[in-house]
Design an enzyme around this catalytic site. Structure first.
Site, PDB file in Angstrom:
ATOM      1  N   LYS A 203     -16.041 -15.141  -0.615  1.00 57.79           N
ATOM      2  CA  LYS A 203     -16.454 -15.705  -1.908  1.00 57.79           C
ATOM      3  C   LYS A 203     -15.491 -16.816  -2.308  1.00 57.79           C
ATOM      4  O   LYS A 203     -14.302 -16.559  -2.549  1.00 57.79           O
ATOM      5  CB  LYS A 203     -16.411 -14.618  -2.991  1.00 57.79           C
ATOM      6  CG  LYS A 203     -16.997 -15.107  -4.308  1.00 57.79           C
ATOM      7  CD  LYS A 203     -16.668 -14.193  -5.483  1.00 57.79           C
ATOM      8  CE  LYS A 203     -15.469 -14.644  -6.258  1.00 57.79           C
ATOM      9  NZ  LYS A 203     -15.542 -15.991  -6.834  1.00 57.79           N
ATOM     10  N   GLU A 279      -2.229 -12.497  -1.847  1.00 56.58           N
ATOM     11  CA  GLU A 279      -1.349 -13.653  -2.024  1.00 56.58           C
ATOM     12  C   GLU A 279      -1.529 -14.068  -3.478  1.00 56.58           C
ATOM     13  O   GLU A 279      -2.573 -14.594  -3.844  1.00 56.58           O
ATOM     14  CB  GLU A 279      -1.753 -14.744  -1.034  1.00 56.58           C
ATOM     15  CG  GLU A 279      -0.624 -15.670  -0.716  1.00 56.58           C
ATOM     16  CD  GLU A 279      -0.672 -16.874  -1.615  1.00 56.58           C
ATOM     17  OE1 GLU A 279      -0.014 -16.809  -2.683  1.00 56.58           O
ATOM     18  OE2 GLU A 279      -1.346 -17.852  -1.271  1.00 56.58           O
ATOM     19  N   CYS A 313       0.651 -21.825  -5.911  1.00 57.32           N
ATOM     20  CA  CYS A 313       1.272 -20.531  -6.234  1.00 57.32           C
ATOM     21  C   CYS A 313       2.777 -20.570  -5.964  1.00 57.32           C
ATOM     22  O   CYS A 313       3.531 -19.861  -6.619  1.00 57.32           O
ATOM     23  CB  CYS A 313       0.601 -19.429  -5.451  1.00 57.32           C
ATOM     24  SG  CYS A 313       0.212 -19.898  -3.781  1.00 57.32           S
ATOM     25  N   GLU A 411       4.076 -17.578 -15.102  1.00 55.08           N
ATOM     26  CA  GLU A 411       3.458 -18.614 -14.265  1.00 55.08           C
ATOM     27  C   GLU A 411       2.548 -19.485 -15.133  1.00 55.08           C
ATOM     28  O   GLU A 411       1.657 -18.983 -15.811  1.00 55.08           O
ATOM     29  CB  GLU A 411       2.628 -17.969 -13.154  1.00 55.08           C
ATOM     30  CG  GLU A 411       1.997 -19.007 -12.254  1.00 55.08           C
ATOM     31  CD  GLU A 411       1.256 -18.410 -11.064  1.00 55.08           C
ATOM     32  OE1 GLU A 411       0.434 -17.501 -11.264  1.00 55.08           O
ATOM     33  OE2 GLU A 411       1.503 -18.873  -9.942  1.00 55.08           O
TER      34      GLU A 411
HETATM   35  P1  NAP Z   1      -8.313 -15.382 -10.619  1.00 56.54           P
HETATM   36  O1  NAP Z   1      -9.089 -14.918 -11.785  1.00 56.54           O
HETATM   37  O2  NAP Z   1      -7.349 -14.462  -9.986  1.00 56.54           O
HETATM   38  O3  NAP Z   1      -9.413 -15.880  -9.537  1.00 56.54           O
HETATM   39  C1  NAP Z   1      -9.194 -15.937  -8.155  1.00 56.54           C
HETATM   40  C2  NAP Z   1     -10.460 -15.515  -7.434  1.00 56.54           C
HETATM   41  O4  NAP Z   1     -10.761 -14.163  -7.772  1.00 56.54           O
HETATM   42  C3  NAP Z   1     -11.700 -16.326  -7.819  1.00 56.54           C
HETATM   43  O5  NAP Z   1     -12.540 -16.434  -6.693  1.00 56.54           O
HETATM   44  C4  NAP Z   1     -12.340 -15.452  -8.872  1.00 56.54           C
HETATM   45  O6  NAP Z   1     -13.727 -15.661  -9.035  1.00 56.54           O
HETATM   46  C5  NAP Z   1     -12.074 -14.071  -8.304  1.00 56.54           C
HETATM   47  N1  NAP Z   1     -12.126 -13.007  -9.296  1.00 56.54           N
HETATM   48  C6  NAP Z   1     -11.862 -13.069 -10.620  1.00 56.54           C
HETATM   49  N2  NAP Z   1     -12.032 -11.871 -11.199  1.00 56.54           N
HETATM   50  C7  NAP Z   1     -12.409 -11.008 -10.228  1.00 56.54           C
HETATM   51  C8  NAP Z   1     -12.737  -9.630 -10.193  1.00 56.54           C
HETATM   52  N3  NAP Z   1     -12.678  -8.868 -11.292  1.00 56.54           N
HETATM   53  N4  NAP Z   1     -13.092  -9.069  -9.024  1.00 56.54           N
HETATM   54  C9  NAP Z   1     -13.129  -9.812  -7.906  1.00 56.54           C
HETATM   55  N5  NAP Z   1     -12.830 -11.126  -7.864  1.00 56.54           N
HETATM   56  C10 NAP Z   1     -12.463 -11.723  -9.006  1.00 56.54           C
HETATM   57  O7  NAP Z   1      -7.581 -16.704 -10.967  1.00 56.54           O
HETATM   58  P2  NAP Z   1      -8.038 -17.813 -12.046  1.00 56.54           P
HETATM   59  O8  NAP Z   1      -8.621 -17.215 -13.254  1.00 56.54           O
HETATM   60  O9  NAP Z   1      -8.867 -18.772 -11.316  1.00 56.54           O
HETATM   61  O10 NAP Z   1      -6.641 -18.407 -12.431  1.00 56.54           O
HETATM   62  C11 NAP Z   1      -5.816 -17.691 -13.327  1.00 56.54           C
HETATM   63  C12 NAP Z   1      -4.376 -17.756 -12.913  1.00 56.54           C
HETATM   64  O11 NAP Z   1      -4.224 -17.231 -11.588  1.00 56.54           O
HETATM   65  C13 NAP Z   1      -3.792 -19.147 -12.807  1.00 56.54           C
HETATM   66  O12 NAP Z   1      -3.398 -19.607 -14.055  1.00 56.54           O
HETATM   67  C14 NAP Z   1      -2.663 -18.932 -11.863  1.00 56.54           C
HETATM   68  O13 NAP Z   1      -1.568 -18.438 -12.570  1.00 56.54           O
HETATM   69  C15 NAP Z   1      -3.166 -17.878 -10.925  1.00 56.54           C
HETATM   70  N6  NAP Z   1      -3.691 -18.421  -9.659  1.00 56.54           N
HETATM   71  C16 NAP Z   1      -2.969 -18.233  -8.532  1.00 56.54           C
HETATM   72  C17 NAP Z   1      -3.428 -18.758  -7.337  1.00 56.54           C
HETATM   73  C18 NAP Z   1      -2.680 -18.587  -6.059  1.00 56.54           C
HETATM   74  O14 NAP Z   1      -2.827 -19.413  -5.165  1.00 56.54           O
HETATM   75  N7  NAP Z   1      -1.943 -17.523  -5.878  1.00 56.54           N
HETATM   76  C19 NAP Z   1      -4.597 -19.498  -7.302  1.00 56.54           C
HETATM   77  C20 NAP Z   1      -5.340 -19.659  -8.470  1.00 56.54           C
HETATM   78  C21 NAP Z   1      -4.856 -19.113  -9.635  1.00 56.54           C
HETATM   79  P3  NAP Z   1     -14.376 -16.681 -10.096  1.00 56.54           P
HETATM   80  O15 NAP Z   1     -13.296 -17.576 -10.577  1.00 56.54           O
HETATM   81  O16 NAP Z   1     -15.422 -17.352  -9.302  1.00 56.54           O
HETATM   82  O17 NAP Z   1     -14.956 -15.831 -11.178  1.00 56.54           O
END
Ligand code: NAP
Ligand code: MG
Length: 508
Positions: A203, A279, A313, A411
């Site tokens: 996904k 990660e 990250c 973060e």
């Molecule tokens: P996130 O919510 O953790 O999303 C990452 C992935 O997980 C997306 O594909 C998202 O899908 C999916 N996801 C979200 N909720 C889920 C659930 N309950 N069950 C299964 N999958 C789920 O991250 P974000 O909201 O995009 O970003 C929030 C924060 O995460 C950022 O501010 C940053 O601090 C951190 N982040 C870290 C990384 C990294 O490389 N480690 C990357 C991005 C963000 P959808 O978005 O399609 O709903």
């Protein structure tokens, strides 16, 4: 069995095949963008309530297209296809798998300019950065092809016994990725899984689904059998959740926030105890000693926090500077940022920093900047959005930041960095390790002995010395502490996708 086949037929025939849409990237590439769910080597419309994902160009805030949004019945169909494919893919000739991975790398290479342009349009990163990502994707897929026929076990000889081990694939792997490196994260997930004989249901993030679907069309072109790779855009709440809970998925690889990472573990455990690699987030220190090469250090600080607009990250978001060069570094860093770092249209090659990828993240970053302005921390430069259209934010630096400041602990995931003064090695090691995260770390010094002393003591999965955010396909990447576990890239990534079978033979 015939009953099950009936269900599969029903789910296949009820689905409409999805036709790609003709798109044009801002720099003029015309191409066909798939918008359906990629299952069994075909693009299908979802059978949901008709809702879809609006894909936005974050530099203009304009809609690019809409793509299908998967729900649990789509995930079921994809897992069924992947499970069927696993039966033959898992026992296929390793050189056949290597050939297909090499085909895929070559097809990506032949399309690299359009792929980089799609990435810039969807994610907001500069074209130069996107091109670098695509280069790493190609190298990485090629390197995993080289591992296909080298999944060797061990032999263990004991008196009266002969033992040997086999490394075997896990089955259907569920993979959930974020929006900051849409294609690169996809390649770090899919390539080692396929090389080791697994099949996948991936996904992409709803914010950046375009290259995942374009990649899917190349998977088909490369000759992969049906069902080996399945790619389903959809929300975390629906599609992501269905992947985590699916009883036939045997492994989850997740990259994203620490908060969701914890949820991933819980659901993976409660459903069927899936093997999990995570990660997650970071708050990585970048340490500047007074004997550093100042010019190179400025570059490494910039790469650390402003590359990809800080949405990495492993961003070096906490800078520690030795007291003896503190004032000089502040003056030079400010001048360097204000004179050299151009922000704006990712397709303009003068710009170093493009747009923030989505509105939510844009607002989160701006809210952290406002929090910072209200604390004792001092603003060195930046602190504002740029323009009125597109999610652009100035590179922002706060200095004299107390280690207890919220900005120095949480973060932010954007172009915002804190600078804190230190005097001794012991003091900076303690400050650097005072975090629940442990993903990256940087050390800027010309003193090799100090560099290695500090590197050994830092609690992080990667330590960069005299460089930063500098990745190589053969160097493992991953976290300590709440930044996650499991390593991507390098030979270490194969551990995520294999299990060891021991065979013990008693001799007469
Ligand atoms: P996130 O919510 O953790 O999303 C990452 C992935 O997980 C997306 O594909 C998202 O899908 C999916 N996801 C979200 N909720 C889920 C659930 N309950 N069950 C299964 N999958 C789920 O991250 P974000 O909201 O995009 O970003 C929030 C924060 O995460 C950022 O501010 C940053 O601090 C951190 N982040 C870290 C990384 C990294 O490389 N480690 C990357 C991005 C963000 P959808 O978005 O399609 O709903
Ligand atoms: Mg987008």
């Amino acid at each position: 069995m015939s009953f099950l086949r009936g269900i599969r037929f029903a789910s296949t025939f009820a689905r409409q095949v999805s036709k790609p849409v003709a798109l044009r990237t801002p720099n003029g590439f015309k191409y066909n963008q798939p918008t359906g769910l990629f299952i069994n080597n075909e693009f299908y419309d979802t059978i949901n309530d008709g809702s879809s994902i609006r894909v936005e160009n974050p530099s203009t805030q304009e809609e690019v297209t809409k793509v299908s949004s998967a729900i649990d019945s789509d995930v079921n169909f994809a897992v069924e296809s992947a499970e069927k494919a696993f039966k033959t893919w898992s026992v296929s000739d390793p050189l056949y798998r290597a050939k297909l991975l090499n085909n895929l790398a070559s097809i990506i290479e032949a399309n690299k300019d359009v792929i980089a342009s799609i990435e810039s349009m969807d994610n907001g990163k500069t074209l130069a950065l996107a091109s670098g990502d695509v280069g790493l994707v190609i190298d990485y897929i090629r390197s995993t092809a080289g591992y296909c026929d080298k999944l060797d076990g061990r032999t263990i000889s004991k008196e009266g016994y002969m033992n040997f081990t086999l490394r075997e694939p896990l089955g259907v792997c569920g993979q959930i990725i974020p929006w900051n490196f849409p294609l690169l994260m996809l390649s770090w997930k899919i390539a080692p899984a396929l090389a080791t004989g697994n099949t996948v249901v991936l996904k992409p993030a709803s914010d950046t689904p375009l290259n995942a679907l374009f990649f899917a069309s190349l998977v088909k072109e490369a000759g992969f059998p049906e069902g080996v790779v399945n790619i389903l855009p959809g929300s975390g709440a629906k599609c992501g959740n269905a992947i985590l809970n699916h009883p036939k998925i045997r492994k989850i690889a997740f990259t994203g926030s620490t908060a969701i990472g914890k949820d991933v573990m819980i659901k993976s455990a409660e459903s069927n105890l899936k093997k999990v690699t995570l990660e997650l987030g970071g708050k990585s220190p970048n340490i500047v000693f007074d004997d550093c090469n100042l010019e190179k250090t400025l570059e490494n600080l910039v790469n650390g926090i402003f590359k990809n607009a800080g949405q990495i990250c492993s961003s070096g978001s906490r800078i520690y500077v030795q007291d003896t060069i503190y004032d000089e570094l502040l003056t030079k860093f400010k001048a360097h940022i204000e004179n050299e770092i151009k922000i704006g249209d990712p397709f303009n090659s003068n710009n170093y920093q493009g747009a923030i990828t989505n509105k939510k993240q844009f607002e989160t970053i701006l809210s952290y900047i406002e929090i910072g302005k209200k604390t004792d921390a001092k603003l060195l430069t930046g602190g504002e959005r740029i323009g009125e259209k597109g999610y652009f934010i100035q590179p922002t630096v706060f200095y004299d930041v107390d280690p207890s400041n919220q900005l120095s602990r949480e973060e932010i995931f954007g172009p915002v960095v804190t600078i804190t003064k230190f005097s001794t090695i012991d003091q900076v090691i303690e400050m650097a390790n005072d975090s629940e995260y442990g993903l990256g770390a940087g050390i800027q010094t010309e003193n090799l002995s100090n560099a290695l002393t500090v590197a050994k003591k830092l609690k992080s999965g990667t330590v960069w010395i005299n460089t930063y955010n500098d990745f190589d396909y053969n160097v493992p990447f991953g976290g300590y502490r709440q930044s996650g576990f499991g390593r991507e890239m390098g030979v270490e990534a194969l551990d995520n996708y294999t299990q060891v079978k021991a065979v013990r033979i008693k001799l007469n």
